[in-house]
Motif scaffolding. Structure first.
Motif, PDB file in Angstrom:
ATOM      1  N   ASP A  28       0.814  -1.223   0.000  1.00 27.51           N
ATOM      2  CA  ASP A  28       0.000   0.000   0.000  1.00 27.51           C
ATOM      3  C   ASP A  28       0.843   1.266   0.000  1.00 27.51           C
ATOM      4  N   ASN A  29       2.079   1.190   0.480  1.00 34.95           N
ATOM      5  CA  ASN A  29       2.950   2.368   0.470  1.00 34.95           C
ATOM      6  C   ASN A  29       3.692   2.540  -0.854  1.00 34.95           C
ATOM      7  N   ASP A  30       3.594   1.574  -1.745  1.00 31.12           N
ATOM      8  CA  ASP A  30       4.311   1.641  -3.030  1.00 31.12           C
ATOM      9  C   ASP A  30       3.520   2.451  -4.053  1.00 31.12           C
ATOM     10  N   ASP A  31       4.206   3.398  -4.668  1.00 36.26           N
ATOM     11  CA  ASP A  31       3.605   4.089  -5.808  1.00 36.26           C
ATOM     12  C   ASP A  31       4.429   3.763  -7.046  1.00 36.26           C
ATOM     13  N   TYR A  32       4.213   4.475  -8.133  1.00 39.06           N
ATOM     14  CA  TYR A  32       4.863   4.149  -9.403  1.00 39.06           C
ATOM     15  C   TYR A  32       6.374   4.343  -9.382  1.00 39.06           C
ATOM     16  N   GLN A  33       6.910   4.978  -8.329  1.00 38.32           N
ATOM     17  CA  GLN A  33       8.359   5.176  -8.248  1.00 38.32           C
ATOM     18  C   GLN A  33       9.100   3.955  -7.713  1.00 38.32           C
ATOM     19  N   ILE A  34       8.360   2.998  -7.152  1.00 36.52           N
ATOM     20  CA  ILE A  34       8.991   1.863  -6.480  1.00 36.52           C
ATOM     21  C   ILE A  34       9.833   1.016  -7.431  1.00 36.52           C
ATOM     22  N   PHE A  35       9.453   0.964  -8.690  1.00 35.57           N
ATOM     23  CA  PHE A  35      10.140   0.095  -9.635  1.00 35.57           C
ATOM     24  C   PHE A  35      11.568   0.592  -9.910  1.00 35.57           C
ATOM     25  N   ALA A  36      11.695   1.871 -10.174  1.00 33.92           N
ATOM     26  CA  ALA A  36      13.025   2.441 -10.400  1.00 33.92           C
ATOM     27  C   ALA A  36      13.845   2.426  -9.118  1.00 33.92           C
ATOM     28  N   GLU A  37      13.179   2.618  -7.972  1.00 33.85           N
ATOM     29  CA  GLU A  37      13.887   2.624  -6.694  1.00 33.85           C
ATOM     30  C   GLU A  37      14.473   1.249  -6.378  1.00 33.85           C
ATOM     31  N   GLN A  38      13.704   0.196  -6.618  1.00 33.64           N
ATOM     32  CA  GLN A  38      14.215  -1.143  -6.333  1.00 33.64           C
ATOM     33  C   GLN A  38      15.354  -1.510  -7.277  1.00 33.64           C
ATOM     34  N   LEU A  39      15.212  -1.154  -8.541  1.00 32.32           N
ATOM     35  CA  LEU A  39      16.291  -1.434  -9.492  1.00 32.32           C
ATOM     36  C   LEU A  39      17.561  -0.681  -9.098  1.00 32.32           C
ATOM     37  N   HIS A  90       6.121 -15.792  -9.147  1.00 24.94           N
ATOM     38  CA  HIS A  90       5.874 -14.366  -8.994  1.00 24.94           C
ATOM     39  C   HIS A  90       5.730 -13.716 -10.360  1.00 24.94           C
ATOM     40  N   GLY A  91       4.709 -12.905 -10.530  1.00 25.79           N
ATOM     41  CA  GLY A  91       4.542 -12.242 -11.812  1.00 25.79           C
ATOM     42  C   GLY A  91       3.154 -11.666 -11.965  1.00 25.79           C
ATOM     43  N   SER A  92       2.835 -11.266 -13.171  1.00 27.87           N
ATOM     44  CA  SER A  92       1.600 -10.535 -13.417  1.00 27.87           C
ATOM     45  C   SER A  92       0.353 -11.364 -13.157  1.00 27.87           C
ATOM     46  N   ASP A  93       0.410 -12.681 -13.369  1.00 27.57           N
ATOM     47  CA  ASP A  93      -0.792 -13.481 -13.187  1.00 27.57           C
ATOM     48  C   ASP A  93      -1.117 -13.729 -11.719  1.00 27.57           C
ATOM     49  N   ASN A  94      -0.251 -13.290 -10.811  1.00 27.97           N
ATOM     50  CA  ASN A  94      -0.480 -13.493  -9.372  1.00 27.97           C
ATOM     51  C   ASN A  94      -1.331 -12.397  -8.742  1.00 27.97           C
ATOM     52  N   LEU A  95      -1.451 -11.254  -9.376  1.00 27.78           N
ATOM     53  CA  LEU A  95      -2.092 -10.099  -8.751  1.00 27.78           C
ATOM     54  C   LEU A  95      -3.584 -10.371  -8.536  1.00 27.78           C
ATOM     55  N   ASN A  96      -4.014 -10.353  -7.280  1.00 30.20           N
ATOM     56  CA  ASN A  96      -5.410 -10.679  -6.968  1.00 30.20           C
ATOM     57  C   ASN A  96      -6.087  -9.601  -6.119  1.00 30.20           C
ATOM     58  N   PHE A  97      -5.587  -8.370  -6.231  1.00 32.74           N
ATOM     59  CA  PHE A  97      -6.204  -7.271  -5.486  1.00 32.74           C
ATOM     60  C   PHE A  97      -5.996  -5.955  -6.231  1.00 32.74           C
ATOM     61  N   ILE A  98      -6.706  -4.939  -5.819  1.00 33.84           N
ATOM     62  CA  ILE A  98      -6.586  -3.603  -6.417  1.00 33.84           C
ATOM     63  C   ILE A  98      -5.558  -2.807  -5.619  1.00 33.84           C
ATOM     64  N   PRO A  99      -4.453  -2.364  -6.240  1.00 33.16           N
ATOM     65  CA  PRO A  99      -3.430  -1.590  -5.520  1.00 33.16           C
ATOM     66  C   PRO A  99      -4.013  -0.283  -4.982  1.00 33.16           C
ATOM     67  N   LYS A 100      -3.318   0.292  -4.012  1.00 29.79           N
ATOM     68  CA  LYS A 100      -3.824   1.504  -3.361  1.00 29.79           C
ATOM     69  C   LYS A 100      -3.368   2.774  -4.067  1.00 29.79           C
ATOM     70  N   LEU A 101      -2.069   2.853  -4.414  1.00 29.99           N
ATOM     71  CA  LEU A 101      -1.535   4.095  -4.983  1.00 29.99           C
ATOM     72  C   LEU A 101      -1.269   4.006  -6.480  1.00 29.99           C
ATOM     73  N   THR A 103      -2.925   2.068 -10.374  1.00 31.21           N
ATOM     74  CA  THR A 103      -3.921   1.203 -10.985  1.00 31.21           C
ATOM     75  C   THR A 103      -3.297  -0.178 -11.153  1.00 31.21           C
ATOM     76  N   LYS A 104      -4.125  -1.166 -11.438  1.00 36.36           N
ATOM     77  CA  LYS A 104      -3.623  -2.513 -11.669  1.00 36.36           C
ATOM     78  C   LYS A 104      -2.672  -2.529 -12.863  1.00 36.36           C
ATOM     79  N   LYS A 105      -3.023  -1.814 -13.915  1.00 33.26           N
ATOM     80  CA  LYS A 105      -2.180  -1.769 -15.110  1.00 33.26           C
ATOM     81  C   LYS A 105      -0.828  -1.126 -14.811  1.00 33.26           C
ATOM     82  N   GLU A 106      -0.837  -0.062 -14.022  1.00 35.03           N
ATOM     83  CA  GLU A 106       0.419   0.615 -13.677  1.00 35.03           C
ATOM     84  C   GLU A 106       1.348  -0.324 -12.908  1.00 35.03           C
ATOM     85  N   LEU A 107       0.775  -1.088 -11.987  1.00 38.37           N
ATOM     86  CA  LEU A 107       1.589  -2.035 -11.213  1.00 38.37           C
ATOM     87  C   LEU A 107       2.157  -3.126 -12.115  1.00 38.37           C
ATOM     88  N   LEU A 108       1.341  -3.674 -12.993  1.00 42.54           N
ATOM     89  CA  LEU A 108       1.794  -4.741 -13.877  1.00 42.54           C
ATOM     90  C   LEU A 108       2.836  -4.237 -14.874  1.00 42.54           C
TER      91      LEU A 108
END
Length: 250
Positions: A28-39, A90-101, A103-108
């Protein structure tokens, strides 16, 4: 200044140990910046291999119950059981909820970009180099490892496995793969050429092969991912939009 976590990782590497990381996106604390931050963290830390995945709400867990109460689940318990039987990991087919910060597409989309960047030849090679640069030199290696003075391979199966590795990386028309193998070995073993380091480096290059095959199958070819996050510059975009919005009268 180096963060405390990076300092701890450097101490591990200084003892000739490869650190691993298990990382998840979609909290829930992850927004679209998390991907670049983890990399960025993985590249700076020099952690070659990571099991990076999307958060999954598993039935019977507090997370599942909370998201169920919030109306954010996209499948019930029985649907989850049936769907999970075909999941590859782990991957896109595992997502079973609506992210908080997000959209589902943005997370995938963000996850797909991140995992391909992690296992591109260039980025994996850089992390291997960063990691082993902090290994002890050949003269300072642990006494047990210093006694290993040759590249002897024990047993028939060991020889067969090593020949398969050479065939995959060297006897190939894929020049990119061949270059990755040769240049990575040269960089990571420079000044640190011992039997243990050589065997460890080759082992991790084989791991990259398997991770890369999985990522390519589920997300696409790593080198076809953009060099920058699909959300690069979004802060400026949102700032401009918020400034341009008229302020309503109280």
């Amino acid at each position: 200044l180096m963060s405390p976590l990076i300092q701890s990782i450097r101490r591990i590497q200084a003892r000739g140990i490869f650190p691993w990381a298990g990382m998840i996106v979609g909290f829930d604390n992850d927004d679209y910046q998390i991907f670049a931050e983890q990399l960025k963290f993985l590249m700076e830390a020099g952690i070659p291999c990571t099991t990076s995945g999307i958060l999954v709400a598993i039935p019977t867990t507090p997370l599942f119950k909370r998201l169920e109460a919030e109306g954010r689940l996209t499948m019930g318990r029985e649907e989850f059981r049936i769907a999970s039987e075909t999941w590859k990991g782990h991957g896109s087919d595992n997502l079973n909820f609506i992210p908080k910060l997000m959209t589902k597409k943005e997370l995938l989309d963000g996850y797909s970009w991140m995992i391909r960047q992690i296992y591109s030849y260039e980025n994996f090679s850089k992390r291997m180099e960063t990691c082993m640069q902090h290994f002890p030199t050949a003269e300072k290696q642990h006494p047990v490892r210093k006694k290993q003075s040759s590249f002897a391979i024990d047993g028939k199966k060991g020889i067969q496995s090593f020949l398969k590795i050479l065939k995959y990386f060297l006897l190939t028309a894929d020049l990119q793969r061949m270059k990755f193998f040769v240049t990575t070995l040269f960089k990571v073993l420079k000044g640190r050429l011992t039997e243990w380091n050589f065997n460890a480096a080759v082992t991790y290059l084989v791991m990259e092969k398997h991770f890369r095959e999985y990522v390519t199958e589920t997300q696409g070819v790593p080198e076809e991912a953009s060099l920058v996050s699909p959300y690069d510059g979004w802060d400026r975009k949102y700032a401009q939009e918020s400034v341009s919005q008229p302020v309503s009268a109280a």
